[in-house]
Design a protein around this motif. Structure first.
Motif, PDB file in Angstrom:
ATOM      1  N   VAL A   1       0.699  -1.183   0.016  1.00 36.33           N
ATOM      2  CA  VAL A   1       0.055  -0.081   0.023  1.00 36.33           C
ATOM      3  C   VAL A   1       0.976   1.454  -0.086  1.00 36.33           C
ATOM      4  N   VAL A   2       0.386   2.246  -0.914  1.00 38.92           N
ATOM      5  CA  VAL A   2       1.068   3.509  -0.819  1.00 38.92           C
ATOM      6  C   VAL A   2       0.102   4.339  -0.609  1.00 38.92           C
ATOM      7  N   THR A   3       0.180   5.541   0.364  1.00 39.98           N
ATOM      8  CA  THR A   3      -1.086   6.572   0.440  1.00 39.98           C
ATOM      9  C   THR A   3      -0.274   7.958   0.148  1.00 39.98           C
ATOM     10  N   TYR A   4      -1.244   8.980  -0.158  1.00 41.38           N
ATOM     11  CA  TYR A   4      -1.161  10.356   0.138  1.00 41.38           C
ATOM     12  C   TYR A   4      -2.212  10.965   0.639  1.00 41.38           C
ATOM     13  N   GLY A   5      -1.464  12.139   1.593  1.00 37.08           N
ATOM     14  CA  GLY A   5      -2.522  12.756   2.366  1.00 37.08           C
ATOM     15  C   GLY A   5      -3.292  11.733   3.245  1.00 37.08           C
ATOM     16  N   GLY A   6      -2.950  10.908   3.842  1.00 33.36           N
ATOM     17  CA  GLY A   6      -3.357   9.912   4.465  1.00 33.36           C
ATOM     18  C   GLY A   6      -2.931   9.656   5.949  1.00 33.36           C
ATOM     19  N   ASN A   7      -3.883   9.533   6.770  1.00 28.43           N
ATOM     20  CA  ASN A   7      -3.505   9.145   8.424  1.00 28.43           C
ATOM     21  C   ASN A   7      -4.668   8.189   8.841  1.00 28.43           C
ATOM     22  N   ASN A   8      -4.670   7.886  10.130  1.00 33.06           N
ATOM     23  CA  ASN A   8      -5.418   6.964  10.766  1.00 33.06           C
ATOM     24  C   ASN A   8      -6.071   7.826  12.015  1.00 33.06           C
ATOM     25  N   VAL A   9      -6.235   9.275  11.857  1.00 29.94           N
ATOM     26  CA  VAL A   9      -6.752   9.889  12.730  1.00 29.94           C
ATOM     27  C   VAL A   9      -8.382   9.670  13.085  1.00 29.94           C
TER      28      VAL A   9
END
Length: 308
Positions: free
Chosen positions: A178-186
């Motif tokens: 997986v690769v994310t952009y502008g992502g988080n787990n808030v």
């Protein structure tokens, strides 16, 4: 130079004037990459209108499913998807509509990963498809932006949960990275960052000018990501829409933070690092060298932290 000083030096170097930054980034070195021709066509995946980008040469191409940001139409990812495809991926970009918390719109969900695997098998078997006998049916990778990034993170744990899945969905066994952009787990509506209990490698590409998914939230999520390999890739001057063809796409929530990075350079950089990360995690030795050794030093607007 130790890691902390090197990161500080790169961040300081990135804080030059906008004009000088754009000039420097326009000529930023990139890994040796003989860019093949890329073609595209429109199809559907489980009823979702989908744009597919693919290199015109090559076989055993892994499928990269791009999970869109909330209410960001698939058309806004055309440059990113085309660039990612040039590295040897079949990039599928669906528009997935559903109702979430009483609001209808474009909201990706984890079930799309399984649908993409089914589609890839059918497409590879179809003599009428331009991808007939060209797809690696055993490999799926995910790229996610914003809400799609959170969906990809949920899938990375092996079990996608609400609201990123309408019902709990098990990630397909073909998922490898997986690769994310502008992502988080808030956790929505709070400042609480939930741990990411990933079972596949995850990289976070984080714009340092992102006013929607902030650098602190991204770095905090990276620190609470349990599985390895993992990487945190900081992109100087990029905001929440550094991955799309233009700033603040119509229909999506705008980023109040201005981007100082040239849009085209930002998209190319994001796609390049996405491709190199995904290739590295699927066994490409040259990509591993780029991600873990040469890429950071060669790219003046990127700083990489990782754990193998």
């Amino acid at each position: 130079m130790n890691v902390t000083s090197f990161r500080s030096w790169k961040r300081a170097a990135a804080a030059v004037s906008a004009a000088a930054l754009v000039t420097a980034l326009t000529v930023a070195p990139s890994p040796a990459h003989a860019t093949p021709a890329v073609a595209s066509y429109a199809t559907t995946i489980n009823g979702d209108s989908t744009d597919v980008y693919y290199p015109t040469t090559g076989t055993r191409l892994p499928v990269a499913l791009l999970l869109q940001g909330a209410n960001v139409d698939k058309s806004h990812y055309s440059t990113y998807a085309e660039t990612l495809a040039s590295y040897g991926f079949v990039v599928a970009v669906p528009n997935h509509s559903r109702s979430l918390f009483g609001q209808s719109g474009l909201f990706p969900e984890g079930a799309q990963a399984g649908w993409a695997v089914d589609w890839a098998e059918a497409e590879d078997d179809d003599p009428a498809s331009p991808l007939h006998r060209r797809i690696d049916e055993n490999t799926l990778v995910l790229s996610g932006h914003s809400f799609g990034a959170a969906t990809a993170l949920s899938l990375s744990s092996g079990l996608c949960v609400i609201p990123f899945c309408a019902i709990a969905n098990v990630a397909p066994g073909e998922l490898e990275a997986v690769v994310t952009y502008g992502g988080n787990n808030v956790l929505t509506g709070t400042s609480l960052i939930l741990p990411v209990l990933n079972t596949v490698p995850v990289a976070y590409i984080q714009g340092l000018a992102d006013g929607v998914a902030t650098p602190d939230e991204g770095e905090g999520t990276y620190n609470l990501t349990a599985g390895t390999p993992k990487a945190f890739i900081e992109l100087a001057g990029a905001n929440h829409y550094g991955i799309t063809d233009a700033q603040n796409p119509a229909g999506a929530a705008p980023d109040p933070s201005a981007q100082t990075l040239n849009q085209a350079v930002g998209v190319e950089t994001t796609a390049r690092w996405s491709a190199q990360w995904l290739l590295a995690q699927t066994g490409d030795s040259a990509a591993k060298k780029y991600v873990y050794t040469t890429g950071d030093a060669a790219d003046p607007n990127v700083t990489v932290t990782y754990v193998k």
